[in-house]
Design an enzyme around this catalytic site. Structure first.
Site, PDB file in Angstrom:
ATOM      1  N   SER A   1       0.833  -1.207   0.000  1.00 44.98           N
ATOM      2  CA  SER A   1       0.000   0.000   0.000  1.00 44.98           C
ATOM      3  C   SER A   1       0.860   1.245   0.000  1.00 44.98           C
ATOM      4  O   SER A   1       1.982   1.251   0.539  1.00 44.98           O
ATOM      5  CB  SER A   1      -0.859  -0.017   1.270  1.00 44.98           C
ATOM      6  N   ALA A   2       0.308   2.319  -0.549  1.00 45.43           N
ATOM      7  CA  ALA A   2       0.969   3.622  -0.490  1.00 45.43           C
ATOM      8  C   ALA A   2       1.167   4.081   0.951  1.00 45.43           C
ATOM      9  O   ALA A   2       1.954   4.986   1.205  1.00 45.43           O
ATOM     10  CB  ALA A   2       0.134   4.653  -1.244  1.00 45.43           C
TER      11      ALA A   2
ATOM     12  N   TYR B   1      -2.218  -1.364  10.748  1.00 49.27           N
ATOM     13  CA  TYR B   1      -2.472  -1.873   9.400  1.00 49.27           C
ATOM     14  C   TYR B   1      -1.272  -1.564   8.491  1.00 49.27           C
ATOM     15  O   TYR B   1      -0.753  -2.438   7.797  1.00 49.27           O
ATOM     16  CB  TYR B   1      -3.753  -1.235   8.828  1.00 49.27           C
TER      17      TYR B   1
ATOM     18  N   LYS C   1       1.907  -3.919   6.425  1.00 46.89           N
ATOM     19  CA  LYS C   1       2.366  -3.850   5.027  1.00 46.89           C
ATOM     20  C   LYS C   1       3.893  -3.681   4.982  1.00 46.89           C
ATOM     21  O   LYS C   1       4.573  -4.326   4.187  1.00 46.89           O
ATOM     22  CB  LYS C   1       1.658  -2.709   4.284  1.00 46.89           C
TER      23      LYS C   1
ATOM     24  N   TYR D   1      -0.415  -0.110  -3.710  1.00 43.46           N
ATOM     25  CA  TYR D   1      -1.641   0.469  -4.262  1.00 43.46           C
ATOM     26  C   TYR D   1      -1.858   1.863  -3.719  1.00 43.46           C
ATOM     27  O   TYR D   1      -1.710   2.091  -2.515  1.00 43.46           O
ATOM     28  CB  TYR D   1      -2.875  -0.353  -3.860  1.00 43.46           C
ATOM     29  N   PHE D   2      -2.312   2.760  -4.578  1.00 49.33           N
ATOM     30  CA  PHE D   2      -2.782   4.059  -4.111  1.00 49.33           C
ATOM     31  C   PHE D   2      -4.273   3.899  -3.755  1.00 49.33           C
ATOM     32  O   PHE D   2      -4.573   3.053  -2.924  1.00 49.33           O
ATOM     33  CB  PHE D   2      -2.377   5.151  -5.120  1.00 49.33           C
TER      34      PHE D   2
ATOM     35  N   ASN E   1     -15.638   3.055   5.312  1.00 52.35           N
ATOM     36  CA  ASN E   1     -14.554   3.927   5.766  1.00 52.35           C
ATOM     37  C   ASN E   1     -14.048   4.793   4.624  1.00 52.35           C
ATOM     38  O   ASN E   1     -13.590   5.906   4.832  1.00 52.35           O
ATOM     39  CB  ASN E   1     -13.348   3.094   6.244  1.00 52.35           C
TER      40      ASN E   1
ATOM     41  N   ARG F   1      -9.813  13.989   9.744  1.00 50.52           N
ATOM     42  CA  ARG F   1      -9.795  12.623  10.284  1.00 50.52           C
ATOM     43  C   ARG F   1      -8.373  12.316  10.746  1.00 50.52           C
ATOM     44  O   ARG F   1      -7.411  12.553   9.996  1.00 50.52           O
ATOM     45  CB  ARG F   1     -10.227  11.643   9.187  1.00 50.52           C
TER      46      ARG F   1
ATOM     47  N   ASP G   1      -4.921  11.122   8.571  1.00 50.45           N
ATOM     48  CA  ASP G   1      -4.922  11.410   7.131  1.00 50.45           C
ATOM     49  C   ASP G   1      -3.716  12.261   6.752  1.00 50.45           C
ATOM     50  O   ASP G   1      -3.446  13.285   7.392  1.00 50.45           O
ATOM     51  CB  ASP G   1      -6.195  12.180   6.732  1.00 50.45           C
TER      52      ASP G   1
HETATM   53  N1  UFG Z   1     -12.805  11.068   3.166  1.00 48.86           N
HETATM   54  C1  UFG Z   1     -13.814  11.956   3.463  1.00 48.86           C
HETATM   55  N2  UFG Z   1     -14.995  11.440   3.922  1.00 48.86           N
HETATM   56  C2  UFG Z   1     -15.219  10.106   4.069  1.00 48.86           C
HETATM   57  C3  UFG Z   1     -14.173   9.199   3.741  1.00 48.86           C
HETATM   58  C4  UFG Z   1     -12.976   9.721   3.293  1.00 48.86           C
HETATM   59  O1  UFG Z   1     -13.646  13.169   3.353  1.00 48.86           O
HETATM   60  O2  UFG Z   1     -16.311   9.712   4.500  1.00 48.86           O
HETATM   61  C5  UFG Z   1     -11.531  11.596   2.653  1.00 48.86           C
HETATM   62  C6  UFG Z   1     -10.344  11.252   3.536  1.00 48.86           C
HETATM   63  O3  UFG Z   1     -10.182  12.229   4.518  1.00 48.86           O
HETATM   64  C7  UFG Z   1      -9.218  11.236   2.508  1.00 48.86           C
HETATM   65  C8  UFG Z   1      -9.891  10.795   1.218  1.00 48.86           C
HETATM   66  O4  UFG Z   1     -11.274  10.991   1.412  1.00 48.86           O
HETATM   67  O5  UFG Z   1      -8.743  12.527   2.326  1.00 48.86           O
HETATM   68  C9  UFG Z   1      -9.648   9.344   0.901  1.00 48.86           C
HETATM   69  O6  UFG Z   1      -9.979   8.558   2.035  1.00 48.86           O
HETATM   70  P1  UFG Z   1     -10.100   6.979   1.955  1.00 48.86           P
HETATM   71  O7  UFG Z   1     -10.486   6.499   3.317  1.00 48.86           O
HETATM   72  O8  UFG Z   1     -10.976   6.584   0.813  1.00 48.86           O
HETATM   73  O9  UFG Z   1      -8.641   6.541   1.555  1.00 48.86           O
HETATM   74  P2  UFG Z   1      -7.271   6.770   2.354  1.00 48.86           P
HETATM   75  O10 UFG Z   1      -6.390   7.519   1.418  1.00 48.86           O
HETATM   76  O11 UFG Z   1      -7.433   7.294   3.699  1.00 48.86           O
HETATM   77  O12 UFG Z   1      -6.873   5.258   2.556  1.00 48.86           O
HETATM   78  C10 UFG Z   1      -6.255   4.549   1.566  1.00 48.86           C
HETATM   79  C11 UFG Z   1      -6.519   3.051   1.754  1.00 48.86           C
HETATM   80  C12 UFG Z   1      -5.864   2.555   3.024  1.00 48.86           C
HETATM   81  C13 UFG Z   1      -4.436   3.009   3.102  1.00 48.86           C
HETATM   82  C14 UFG Z   1      -4.344   4.498   2.944  1.00 48.86           C
HETATM   83  C15 UFG Z   1      -2.962   5.040   2.983  1.00 48.86           C
HETATM   84  O13 UFG Z   1      -7.907   2.796   1.815  1.00 48.86           O
HETATM   85  O14 UFG Z   1      -5.907   1.152   2.989  1.00 48.86           O
HETATM   86  O15 UFG Z   1      -4.912   4.840   1.680  1.00 48.86           O
HETATM   87  O16 UFG Z   1      -2.234   4.532   1.915  1.00 48.86           O
HETATM   88  F1  UFG Z   1      -3.895   2.690   4.301  1.00 48.86           F
END
Ligand code: UFG
Length: 342
Positions: free
Chosen positions: A128-129, A153, A157, A181-182, A202, A297, A300
């Protein structure tokens, strides 16, 4: 075309099912191992409707060494394993770290143990990224220094990558590709398979499509005051079908080159903010998403996107699906699964 057998752990899951389709379409013989804890067996029906072939299925938890030994013994003619099966909820991993270490690391150790025992020489590992943490320079290349992971988590990785590096170093006939993965999004264009989140999603896109479907009232946008161009977090959203195609390219590359280990970013090379994604969804589907600005969150990173040149050059692979098509596919899938998934 190849009729080589590939074992896909987590093959009923979101990324695993799309990859199973891509493998079958490329002529591979796919065996799915899944414990169905975060997926459903009827995903196999979707794969069969798309490809005309139903993969063989082994109902097994990868941490169960005895059942894994039986499965790998039965399929000792496999040429490789794609190991998706893992827990992946960042927040849950903070609350239950031991669960994450036990599950993700024991599963990986069982998989490579079985590869060595039955001389199955190739593994693709779902990384994962998240291993880059909060990078100083963007976009991130595979040489960008890894940062301490921000969640258990993420640690699984980083540790998983290191376990595999040591494994191939000690076993000269074993080969590995680590894929970082991004943000995979979207669904198969047929709407036969897609993401099936358990409970409240999530991740951004499944939440957004559930708002569009009326299952959730509004999207909470986590933070509008980040030091980014528009104040919203920026990510690299990659179409799940493009991601699946990269796995086929990685398997073919390993079989051909027999290189001990390689690592590739899987992204588009383009950063998109949360607000840009909401607006793009509106353009692709005609649906305006109700949202509210919510606090940031925890955990992030403000922005991260990939440099995908290495996979482009070495694997001959490129993420090519336009974002509007990806979003339209995600919406088609959401309307298909309707309110079953709550
Ligand atoms: N976001 C919102 N509202 C939501 C859900 C997400 O604003 O209800 C925002 C988050 O703050 C973030 C963006 O949307 O800025 C993307 O969030 P995601 O949860 O979809 O994805 P992430 O980048 O946080 O997570 C992904 C993968 C994880 C991994 C992480 C870091 O899902 O498995 O990237 O590489 F750990």
């Amino acid at each position: 075309m190849s009729s080589d057998k590939i074992i896909v752990t987590g093959g009923c899951g979101y990324l695993g099912s799309h990859t199973a389709v891509a493998l079958i379409n490329a002529g591979f013989n796919v065996v799915v191992i899944d414990d169905l804890r975060n997926s459903r067996a009827d995903v196999l029906d979707g794969i069969a409707r798309i490809t005309g072939t139903r993969p063989e299925f082994v109902h097994c938890d990868c941490t169960d060494a005895a059942t894994m030994a039986h499965a790998f013994d039965t399929h000792r003619d496999a040429v490789g394993v794609i190991h998706f099966a893992a827990l992946k909820a960042v927040g849950e991993s903070v609350a239950q770290p031991v669960l994450y270490y036990r599950n993700n690391l024991n599963a990986l150790i069982n998989v490579i143990d079985m590869m060595a025992r039955y001389n199955i020489p190739n593994i693709v590992f779902s990384s994962s990224a998240t291993v880059y943490g909060e990078p100083d320079i963007l976009p991130v290349t595979e040489e960008t220094p890894l940062q301490p992971a921000t969640s258990p988590y993420g640690q699984t990785k980083v540790i998983g990558e290191n376990i595999i590096r040591d494994f191939v170093r000690a076993n000269e006939n074993m080969h590995a590709v680590l894929l970082r993965y991004f943000n995979p999004i979207g669904a198969h264009p047929s709407a036969e398979i897609g993401e099936l989140p358990n409970g409240v999603p999530n991740n951004l896109l499944p939440y957004l499509t559930q708002v569009a479907a009326g299952i959730r009232d509004h999207l909470n946008v986590f933070g509008d005051d980040y030091p980014t161009a528009d104040g919203f977090c920026v990510r690299d959203y990659i179409d799940v079908n493009d991601l699946a195609a990269a796995h086929v390219a990685a398997v073919q590359y390993m079989i051909k080159t027999k290189k001990p280990i390689d690592v590739f970013n899987l992204g588009t090379g383009r950063g998109v903010s949360v607000m840009e994604l909401i607006n793009a969804f509106g353009r692709a589907t005609g649906i305006n998403i109700k949202y509210e600005i919510a606090p940031r969150r925890a955990g992030d990173v403000p922005e991260i996107w990939s440099n995908a040149d290495r996979a482009n050059k070495i694997l001959g692979w490129r993420a090519e699906t336009p974002l509007d098509e990806t979003l339209a596919n995600a919406w088609r899938w959401q309307t298909r699964v309707g309110k079953i998934i709550k």
